[in-house]
Design a protein around this motif. Structure first.
Motif, PDB file in Angstrom:
ATOM      1  N   VAL A 269       2.996  39.386   3.785  1.00 21.14           N
ATOM      2  CA  VAL A 269       1.385  40.108   3.767  1.00 21.14           C
ATOM      3  C   VAL A 269       1.290  39.837   2.450  1.00 21.14           C
ATOM      4  CG1 VAL A 269       0.814  42.650   2.330  1.00 21.14           C
ATOM      5  CG2 VAL A 269       2.414  42.533   4.282  1.00 21.14           C
ATOM      6  N   THR A 270       1.776  38.814   1.494  1.00 20.52           N
ATOM      7  CA  THR A 270       1.074  37.862   0.154  1.00 20.52           C
ATOM      8  C   THR A 270       0.525  36.990   0.896  1.00 20.52           C
ATOM      9  OG1 THR A 270       3.132  38.310  -0.469  1.00 20.52           O
ATOM     10  CG2 THR A 270       2.263  36.461  -1.927  1.00 20.52           C
ATOM     11  N   LEU A 271       1.431  36.224   1.923  1.00 18.17           N
ATOM     12  CA  LEU A 271       0.558  35.002   3.164  1.00 18.17           C
ATOM     13  C   LEU A 271      -1.079  35.378   2.803  1.00 18.17           C
ATOM     14  CD1 LEU A 271       2.858  32.748   4.670  1.00 18.17           C
ATOM     15  CD2 LEU A 271       1.202  32.285   2.415  1.00 18.17           C
TER      16      LEU A 271
ATOM     17  N   LEU B 272       2.852  24.490   4.439  1.00 17.25           N
ATOM     18  CA  LEU B 272       3.947  24.663   4.568  1.00 17.25           C
ATOM     19  C   LEU B 272       4.166  25.696   4.567  1.00 17.25           C
ATOM     20  CD1 LEU B 272       4.733  21.097   3.162  1.00 17.25           C
ATOM     21  CD2 LEU B 272       5.381  21.761   5.414  1.00 17.25           C
ATOM     22  N   ALA B 273       3.574  27.271   3.713  1.00 13.62           N
ATOM     23  CA  ALA B 273       4.311  28.088   3.579  1.00 13.62           C
ATOM     24  C   ALA B 273       3.900  29.471   4.712  1.00 13.62           C
ATOM     25  CB  ALA B 273       2.863  28.332   2.063  1.00 13.62           C
ATOM     26  N   TRP B 274       3.009  28.771   5.839  1.00 16.47           N
ATOM     27  CA  TRP B 274       3.067  29.524   6.586  1.00 16.47           C
ATOM     28  C   TRP B 274       4.140  29.333   7.734  1.00 16.47           C
ATOM     29  CZ3 TRP B 274       0.397  33.763   7.509  1.00 16.47           C
ATOM     30  CH2 TRP B 274      -0.886  34.388   6.989  1.00 16.47           C
ATOM     31  N   LEU B 275       4.090  28.080   7.755  1.00 11.92           N
ATOM     32  CA  LEU B 275       5.244  27.324   8.628  1.00 11.92           C
ATOM     33  C   LEU B 275       6.995  28.019   8.302  1.00 11.92           C
ATOM     34  CD1 LEU B 275       6.786  25.470  10.874  1.00 11.92           C
ATOM     35  CD2 LEU B 275       6.739  23.852   8.694  1.00 11.92           C
ATOM     36  N   SER B 276       7.039  28.202   7.059  1.00 11.99           N
ATOM     37  CA  SER B 276       7.799  28.891   6.640  1.00 11.99           C
ATOM     38  C   SER B 276       8.075  30.579   5.779  1.00 11.99           C
ATOM     39  CB  SER B 276       7.989  28.671   4.381  1.00 11.99           C
ATOM     40  OG  SER B 276       9.282  28.786   4.324  1.00 11.99           O
ATOM     41  N   TRP B 277       6.819  30.934   6.253  1.00  9.52           N
ATOM     42  CA  TRP B 277       6.939  32.516   6.994  1.00  9.52           C
ATOM     43  C   TRP B 277       7.491  32.480   8.387  1.00  9.52           C
ATOM     44  CZ3 TRP B 277       3.839  34.787  10.604  1.00  9.52           C
ATOM     45  CH2 TRP B 277       4.166  36.613  10.517  1.00  9.52           C
ATOM     46  N   GLY B 278       7.221  31.963   8.172  1.00  9.26           N
ATOM     47  CA  GLY B 278       6.969  32.127  10.133  1.00  9.26           C
ATOM     48  C   GLY B 278       8.629  31.609  10.119  1.00  9.26           C
ATOM     49  N   ILE B 279       9.093  30.656  10.199  1.00 11.45           N
ATOM     50  CA  ILE B 279      10.861  30.524  10.573  1.00 11.45           C
ATOM     51  C   ILE B 279      11.695  31.304   9.568  1.00 11.45           C
ATOM     52  CG2 ILE B 279      12.246  29.150   9.216  1.00 11.45           C
ATOM     53  CD1 ILE B 279      10.592  26.720   9.707  1.00 11.45           C
ATOM     54  N   THR B 280      11.335  31.352   8.649  1.00  7.76           N
ATOM     55  CA  THR B 280      11.680  33.203   8.135  1.00  7.76           C
ATOM     56  C   THR B 280      12.005  34.381   8.549  1.00  7.76           C
ATOM     57  OG1 THR B 280      11.473  32.588   5.803  1.00  7.76           O
ATOM     58  CG2 THR B 280      11.879  34.668   6.092  1.00  7.76           C
TER      59      THR B 280
END
Length: 85
Positions: A18-20, A36-44
């Motif tokens: 939601v923050t992204l 990178l933030a979106w990639l990190s969110w996807g992995i999380t």
């Protein structure tokens, strides 16, 4: 099912998404840091869903991957104890 959906890992992954999404609505350009933030969110999110699936399978006595930290025997014993009541 509620204990899986409202787990801390899944809940924090959703709030991070939601923050992204809020930051994506701004007029800021899409940079490599955003990617990178979106990639990190996807992995999380994938890890949180995987933990939910492992817990669900372990509670039902099914096979859980060896790299998972879910204690299948403990979860299955708790489920048997609940069903005996």
């Amino acid at each position: 099912m509620r204990k899986y959906l409202f787990g801390t890992g899944l809940f924090s992954a959703i709030t991070g998404g939601v923050t992204l999404l809020r930051s994506a609505r701004s007029d800021e350009p899409f940079t490599w840091r955003t990617a990178l933030a979106w990639l990190s969110w996807g992995i999380t999110m994938a890890l949180a869903i995987g933990a939910v699936v492992d817990s669900y399978r372990g509670a039902r006595g099914r096979l859980v991957a060896d790299d998972s930290n879910v204690d299948r025997d403990k979860l299955f014993a708790e489920r048997v104890k609940r069903n005996r009541r």
